[in-house]
Enzyme design. Structure first.
Site, mmCIF file in Angstrom:
data_model
loop_
_atom_site.group_PDB
_atom_site.id
_atom_site.type_symbol
_atom_site.label_atom_id
_atom_site.label_comp_id
_atom_site.label_asym_id
_atom_site.label_seq_id
_atom_site.Cartn_x
_atom_site.Cartn_y
_atom_site.Cartn_z
ATOM 1 N N TYR A 128 0.590 0.239 -10.681
ATOM 2 C CA TYR A 128 -0.699 -0.452 -10.616
ATOM 3 C C TYR A 128 -0.905 -1.379 -11.808
ATOM 4 O O TYR A 128 -1.628 -2.365 -11.715
ATOM 5 C CB TYR A 128 -1.856 0.557 -10.616
ATOM 6 C CG TYR A 128 -2.266 1.063 -9.264
ATOM 7 C CD1 TYR A 128 -1.367 1.734 -8.441
ATOM 8 C CD2 TYR A 128 -3.572 0.890 -8.801
ATOM 9 C CE1 TYR A 128 -1.755 2.215 -7.216
ATOM 10 C CE2 TYR A 128 -3.970 1.375 -7.570
ATOM 11 C CZ TYR A 128 -3.057 2.037 -6.782
ATOM 12 O OH TYR A 128 -3.452 2.504 -5.561
ATOM 13 N N ASP A 183 8.259 11.747 -0.223
ATOM 14 C CA ASP A 183 8.344 11.655 1.246
ATOM 15 C C ASP A 183 8.233 13.043 1.865
ATOM 16 O O ASP A 183 7.504 13.267 2.834
ATOM 17 C CB ASP A 183 9.624 10.918 1.694
ATOM 18 C CG ASP A 183 10.885 11.425 1.016
ATOM 19 O OD1 ASP A 183 10.790 12.242 0.065
ATOM 20 O OD2 ASP A 183 11.987 11.012 1.439
ATOM 21 N N ASP A 233 -2.351 8.037 -4.902
ATOM 22 C CA ASP A 233 -3.247 7.256 -4.053
ATOM 23 C C ASP A 233 -2.975 7.572 -2.584
ATOM 24 O O ASP A 233 -3.884 7.896 -1.814
ATOM 25 C CB ASP A 233 -3.035 5.756 -4.328
ATOM 26 C CG ASP A 233 -3.896 4.888 -3.425
ATOM 27 O OD1 ASP A 233 -5.101 5.192 -3.311
ATOM 28 O OD2 ASP A 233 -3.369 3.930 -2.837
ATOM 29 N N ASP A 240 -5.264 10.284 0.181
ATOM 30 C CA ASP A 240 -5.865 9.859 1.451
ATOM 31 C C ASP A 240 -5.369 10.748 2.584
ATOM 32 O O ASP A 240 -6.134 11.203 3.427
ATOM 33 C CB ASP A 240 -5.498 8.402 1.784
ATOM 34 C CG ASP A 240 -6.630 7.433 1.436
ATOM 35 O OD1 ASP A 240 -7.277 7.650 0.391
ATOM 36 O OD2 ASP A 240 -6.862 6.477 2.199
ATOM 37 N N LYS A 293 9.888 10.770 -7.042
ATOM 38 C CA LYS A 293 10.965 10.229 -6.205
ATOM 39 C C LYS A 293 12.199 10.124 -7.105
ATOM 40 O O LYS A 293 12.788 9.056 -7.290
ATOM 41 C CB LYS A 293 10.525 8.857 -5.649
ATOM 42 C CG LYS A 293 11.449 8.269 -4.599
ATOM 43 C CD LYS A 293 11.438 9.004 -3.271
ATOM 44 C CE LYS A 293 12.508 8.430 -2.353
ATOM 45 N NZ LYS A 293 12.652 9.198 -1.097
HETATM 46 C C1 IPM Z 1 -8.640 4.775 -4.582
HETATM 47 C C2 IPM Z 1 -8.660 3.379 -4.000
HETATM 48 C C3 IPM Z 1 -8.292 2.383 -5.085
HETATM 49 C C4 IPM Z 1 -6.886 2.716 -5.566
HETATM 50 C C5 IPM Z 1 -8.382 0.911 -4.664
HETATM 51 C C6 IPM Z 1 -9.757 0.587 -4.108
HETATM 52 C C7 IPM Z 1 -8.033 -0.021 -5.787
HETATM 53 O O1 IPM Z 1 -7.833 3.287 -2.898
HETATM 54 O O2 IPM Z 1 -9.429 5.048 -5.508
HETATM 55 O O3 IPM Z 1 -7.848 5.590 -4.126
HETATM 56 O O4 IPM Z 1 -5.902 2.253 -4.974
HETATM 57 O O5 IPM Z 1 -6.765 3.445 -6.538
HETATM 58 MN MN MN Z 2 -6.865 5.160 -2.354
#
Ligand code: IPM
Ligand code: MN
Length: 354
Positions: free
Chosen positions: A139, A219, A243, A247, A187
């Site tokens: 990032y 993975d 990240d 999710d 990884k």
């Molecule tokens: C998160 C979001 C952020 C990230 C984005 C909005 C930059 O997806 O907080 O997980 O990738 O960290």
């Molecule tokens: Mn995210």
């Protein structure tokens, strides 16, 4: 207790205004001196100040103990230049405050289990914490960019030992307080950065002989999280992997609208926000689930103000309300209550349980 609220974009305003009600009731019941202020951030700040993270907001952050953030982003900013993207503001906020430690608890609530896309028995009583490194890796790594005619692009994944060991130490300590099981995700079969990650985590673990440390390739971790999530307790991983995996893990529980997060530095300062985004498609309709943000307030008391009692009080109140069959639209298409009604039910329960 100085708390700065940055409502941001999309559903951000609706969820933070319910969270503010919770701050008010907690302040009253515990006789706390809580001062709330507001600032512009994200797309809304771009519209007004031409930048997602204006100086005025930076100044307000300096004067606060913790930040409660709603959400940032919206389709109208997708094609904006980098310095005018809401996400750029979020990354600058994390970096400038050195919020290297991102805590994302993945807890399943019985009431939302039927909404999960995985089998019920796999996620009943699921309780995982993902510890994500937040201010380094791909990032932020330099060099980055496009070549002169935009036919090629590059990013750099970079970590040093100090950045790895400080987050490994936190994860090891947390594992010690929980089930003494830590899984580090990398990884290392391909990336040098991951090889350094792995050896550095192992070095930190020498001081935590009571914690069973394991390693998993990312993975495989994605697959295992869906196939058998309860094998995990604490997961620690680098920025990009964290990240993606968080999710994935958040929808295991049935609704991303339930899960909070904390982004912390070494001084106890934190930015607290729901895991879900700005959800522009449902913004302004009073249907978004405010629970993720209300639980982010709970985490704020837990981490910044060291009030585990208040954390549990808010969490129990939320659980009670769900148990009583009160759901927002994400959890019940047929019979549901609004965002503000959910906020009211929760503050009422907080009063009852005191
Ligand atoms: C998160 C979001 C952020 C990230 C984005 C909005 C930059 O997806 O907080 O997980 O990738 O960290
Ligand atoms: Mn995210």
């Amino acid at each position: 207790m100085k708390i700065l609220i940055l409502p941001g974009d999309g559903v951000g305003k609706e969820v933070t205004s319910e969270a503010e009600k919770v701050l008010n009731i907690i302040s009253k019941l515990y006789k706390l001196d809580i001062r709330v202020d507001f600032g512009f951030f994200g797309g809304e700040a771009v519209d007004i100040y031409d930048t997602p993270f204006p100086d005025e907001t930076k100044q307000k952050i300096k004067n606060s103990d913790a930040v409660l953030l709603g959400a940032v982003g919206g389709p109208q900013y997708d094609n904006a230049s980098k310095e005018k993207k809401p996400e750029t503001g979020l990354l600058e906020l994390r970096k400038s405050l050195n919020l290297f430690l991102n805590v994302r608890p993945i807890i399943s609530f019985r009431e939302s289990i039927d909404y999960s896309s995985v089998k019920k028995e796999l996620i009943e009583d699921l309780d995982i914490v993902i510890i994500r490194e937040l201010v380094s890796g791909i990032y932020f790594g330099e060099p980055r960019g496009f070549n002169s005619d935009f036919t090629e692009a590059h990013n750099t994944m970079r970590y040093n030992q100090k950045e790895i060991s400080r987050i490994a130490d936190y994860a090891l300590n947390l594992s010690r307080e929980r089930s003494k099981k830590l899984c580090s995700v990398d990884k290392a079969n391909v990336l040098e950065v991951s090889q350094l990650w792995r050896t550095t985590v192992e070095e930190s673990a020498v001081n935590f002989k009571d914690v069973a440390l394991s390693h998993m390739y990312v993975d495989n971790a994605a697959m295992q999280l869906v196939q058998n999530p309860k094998q995990f307790d604490v997961i620690v991983t680098e920025n990009l992997f964290g990240d993606i995996l968080s999710d994935l893990a958040s929808v295991l529980t049935g609704s991303i609208g339930l899960l909070p997060s904390a982004s912390l530095n070494n001084d106890g300062f934190g930015v607290y926000e729901p895991i879900h985004g700005s959800a522009p498609d449902i913004a302004g309709k009073n249907i978004v689930n405010p629970i993720a943000t209300i639980l982010s307030v709970a985490m704020l008391f837990q981490h910044t103000f060291k009030r585990a009692d208040i954390y549990h009080h808010i969490l129990e109140s939320v659980k009670f309300v769900l148990k009583e069959g009160k759901y927002t639209k994400d959890l019940s298409e047929v019979k549901f209550i609004s965002t503000s009604e959910m906020g009211d039910c929760i503050i009422q329960k907080i009063e009852e349980l005191k």
